[in-house]
Scaffold this active site. Sequence first.
Site, mmCIF file in Angstrom:
data_model
loop_
_atom_site.group_PDB
_atom_site.id
_atom_site.type_symbol
_atom_site.label_atom_id
_atom_site.label_comp_id
_atom_site.label_asym_id
_atom_site.label_seq_id
_atom_site.Cartn_x
_atom_site.Cartn_y
_atom_site.Cartn_z
ATOM 1 N N ALA A 165 0.828 -1.214 0.000
ATOM 2 C CA ALA A 165 0.000 0.000 0.000
ATOM 3 C C ALA A 165 0.857 1.257 0.000
ATOM 4 C CB ALA A 165 -0.907 0.005 1.223
ATOM 5 N N ALA A 166 2.048 1.154 -0.590
ATOM 6 C CA ALA A 166 2.962 2.300 -0.524
ATOM 7 C C ALA A 166 2.861 3.198 -1.746
ATOM 8 C CB ALA A 166 4.395 1.808 -0.359
ATOM 9 N N ARG A 185 -3.130 8.686 -10.094
ATOM 10 C CA ARG A 185 -4.281 8.890 -10.984
ATOM 11 C C ARG A 185 -5.600 9.122 -10.243
ATOM 12 N NH1 ARG A 185 -3.262 3.774 -14.600
ATOM 13 N NH2 ARG A 185 -2.094 3.195 -12.733
ATOM 14 N N GLY A 212 0.008 -7.662 -16.193
ATOM 15 C CA GLY A 212 1.085 -8.525 -16.664
ATOM 16 C C GLY A 212 0.508 -9.774 -17.329
ATOM 17 N N GLU A 264 5.398 -7.928 -18.016
ATOM 18 C CA GLU A 264 4.667 -6.666 -17.892
ATOM 19 C C GLU A 264 4.365 -6.118 -19.285
ATOM 20 O OE1 GLU A 264 3.359 -5.450 -15.069
ATOM 21 O OE2 GLU A 264 4.186 -7.259 -14.147
ATOM 22 N N ASN A 313 -2.006 -11.489 -14.876
ATOM 23 C CA ASN A 313 -1.592 -11.549 -13.477
ATOM 24 C C ASN A 313 -2.499 -10.661 -12.629
ATOM 25 O OD1 ASN A 313 -0.193 -11.801 -11.069
ATOM 26 N ND2 ASN A 313 1.200 -10.119 -11.578
ATOM 27 N N ASN A 355 -7.415 2.341 -10.002
ATOM 28 C CA ASN A 355 -6.376 3.329 -10.287
ATOM 29 C C ASN A 355 -6.948 4.728 -10.416
ATOM 30 O OD1 ASN A 355 -4.173 1.518 -10.372
ATOM 31 N ND2 ASN A 355 -4.779 0.873 -12.421
ATOM 32 N N TYR A 378 -40.275 20.559 17.496
ATOM 33 C CA TYR A 378 -38.902 20.284 17.901
ATOM 34 C C TYR A 378 -38.896 19.820 19.349
ATOM 35 C CZ TYR A 378 -34.226 20.715 19.643
ATOM 36 O OH TYR A 378 -33.032 20.436 20.248
HETATM 37 C C1 UD1 Z 1 1.096 -4.999 -10.896
HETATM 38 C C2 UD1 Z 1 1.836 -6.229 -11.421
HETATM 39 C C3 UD1 Z 1 1.132 -6.723 -12.671
HETATM 40 C C4 UD1 Z 1 -0.299 -7.037 -12.350
HETATM 41 C C5 UD1 Z 1 -1.000 -5.806 -11.767
HETATM 42 C C6 UD1 Z 1 -2.383 -6.156 -11.281
HETATM 43 C C7 UD1 Z 1 4.149 -5.855 -10.774
HETATM 44 C C8 UD1 Z 1 5.492 -5.476 -11.243
HETATM 45 N N1 UD1 Z 1 3.200 -5.870 -11.721
HETATM 46 O O1 UD1 Z 1 1.255 -3.958 -11.839
HETATM 47 O O2 UD1 Z 1 1.766 -7.884 -13.175
HETATM 48 O O3 UD1 Z 1 -0.964 -7.470 -13.499
HETATM 49 O O4 UD1 Z 1 -0.262 -5.302 -10.637
HETATM 50 O O5 UD1 Z 1 -3.006 -5.033 -10.782
HETATM 51 O O6 UD1 Z 1 3.978 -6.172 -9.622
HETATM 52 N N2 UD1 Z 1 3.441 -0.724 -4.460
HETATM 53 C C9 UD1 Z 1 4.218 -0.505 -3.345
HETATM 54 N N3 UD1 Z 1 5.494 -0.073 -3.505
HETATM 55 C C10 UD1 Z 1 6.045 0.136 -4.716
HETATM 56 C C11 UD1 Z 1 5.249 -0.084 -5.853
HETATM 57 C C12 UD1 Z 1 3.949 -0.526 -5.701
HETATM 58 O O7 UD1 Z 1 3.760 -0.682 -2.211
HETATM 59 O O8 UD1 Z 1 7.219 0.512 -4.766
HETATM 60 C C13 UD1 Z 1 2.058 -1.179 -4.287
HETATM 61 C C14 UD1 Z 1 1.037 -0.216 -4.830
HETATM 62 O O9 UD1 Z 1 0.603 0.669 -3.806
HETATM 63 C C15 UD1 Z 1 -0.077 -1.136 -5.283
HETATM 64 C C16 UD1 Z 1 0.640 -2.430 -5.644
HETATM 65 O O10 UD1 Z 1 1.904 -2.359 -5.033
HETATM 66 O O11 UD1 Z 1 -0.984 -1.420 -4.234
HETATM 67 C C17 UD1 Z 1 0.790 -2.637 -7.157
HETATM 68 O O12 UD1 Z 1 1.520 -1.591 -7.717
HETATM 69 P P1 UD1 Z 1 1.127 -0.960 -9.105
HETATM 70 O O13 UD1 Z 1 2.078 0.129 -9.417
HETATM 71 O O14 UD1 Z 1 -0.309 -0.681 -9.155
HETATM 72 O O15 UD1 Z 1 1.466 -2.177 -10.100
HETATM 73 P P2 UD1 Z 1 0.850 -2.406 -11.530
HETATM 74 O O16 UD1 Z 1 1.601 -1.599 -12.514
HETATM 75 O O17 UD1 Z 1 -0.613 -2.265 -11.483
HETATM 76 MG MG MG Z 2 -2.078 -1.295 -10.213
#
Ligand code: UD1
Ligand code: MG
Length: 454
Positions: free
Chosen positions: A9-10, A15, A139, A154, A169, A227, A365
Amino acid sequence: MRVTAILLAAGQGTRMKSDLPKVLHPIAGKPMIWHALNAIAQSTTEKPIVVVGHGAQEVTKYLGDSAQTVLQEPQLGTGHAVMQAESVLKDRTDLVVVCYSDMPLLRGETLQNLVETQKKNRGPISMLTVHAEDPRGFGRIIRKRDGTVEAIVEEYVATPDQLLVRELNVGGYCFDANWLWDALHRIPKNPKKGEYYLTDTVELASKDDLPVQATVMDDIEETIGINTRVHLAEVEAAMRRRINETHMLNGVTMIDPASTYVEIGVSIGRDTVLMPNTYIHGKTEIGEGNVVGPNTIIRDTRIGNHCKVLASVTEGATLEDHVDIGPFARLRKGAYLGNHVHMGNFGEVKDSHLADGVKMGHFSYIGNAQIGANTNIGAGTITCNYDGEKKHNTEIGEDVFIGSDTMLVAPLKIGSGARTGAGAIVTKNVAEDMLVVGMPARAIKKLERKVKGK
Ligand code: UD1
Ligand code: MG
């Protein structure tokens, strides 16, 4: 076997274009992350770890002690995010479930299946996939001949052939913990973005000939990730359908489920009918055989059985059985309406106890008052409970008849069986069975009649 979840959740959630961290945006009355934690709780044995970063303070504050948080700073990808939990979890768990916090429709049962799949897997990873026509930037899953997963590619690095793959994925994984901690350090840095992708662990396993199993989900709806606020509304609608279907299957009638908004945690008894445009929030319990709505907002309210609540707003109130309110009644905190109370249009009750059978039909009232059984509150009655500094109490006995437009200037006691005349301004206590009248209109002067247009 110890099973622990790591919830990511970082991320920034750019968006969403919001000051509120993405995972705190509410869905059916609970923050997005609550839904993820709820699903996780059904499939794990230990307290979850939440990886926080953007909005860390707010998210941590919301979580309280429902989860342990670890900080990811800076955010260098999903693999890097999971790595932050290593020092906390190493040797403390056998399996690690990883999921993303922006998929609130993912069900606990789905994660349970995932964990079961991994328990039977001699390899280190099991994951969730889905077949979907719209790839939504997910992915792509590349399978080996034997059906295990070879890699997750990806979208932005995929070849044209790989882009055609429609197995995606979802973003839910179950890892063998010991294998995971080691593998995280072997994830190559992504040359384009300088990040470490959790998805690359799949390739690490398959290159070592360790099988990666995929559970294919059949409900695409569960995989909707959020998103943007467009996705948020999509998920809200899906969650609403899910909640409403549960209530309907339990015996609640909804004339139009699409315009009936019931938050998580509300209970509703059978044969209760919810009319359109009804909102039921917070800690609300509704009994059996009631009719609620249309155009009604109920929050933190307990409603007994066989009540009618028409076009009204209630908050922090209690209605016993056979209570009938509205249209346009407003109950505020501490309003208690006993059995068979009738409250008609444009009434407001706050911090007051109305015993069984009290009637207040129109424009009143009632604040800081206790009203005895079967008392009638005439149209336009007001408890003048506030002197500009303090609130004062009004106590009215049983079988009292308060005439129309009576001002009850508190503190005040009116004995049982008493009556007040229309327009009375009552400033002193009234004995039982006493009739009081007051403030008759007096002639002041003769007016000159103004005729229009002259
Ligand atoms: C990711 C997957 C992708 C999958 C998709 C599904 C990876 C590389 N790709 O892509 O294969 O199909 O989710 O939704 O994992 N987050 C962190 N720290 C970070 C980056 C992300 O905590 O440094 C958390 C985000 O808050 C989020 C989750 O990880 O909750 C996924 O990150 P996001 O950037 O949305 O990945 P996607 O590009 O959607
Ligand atoms: Mg995502």
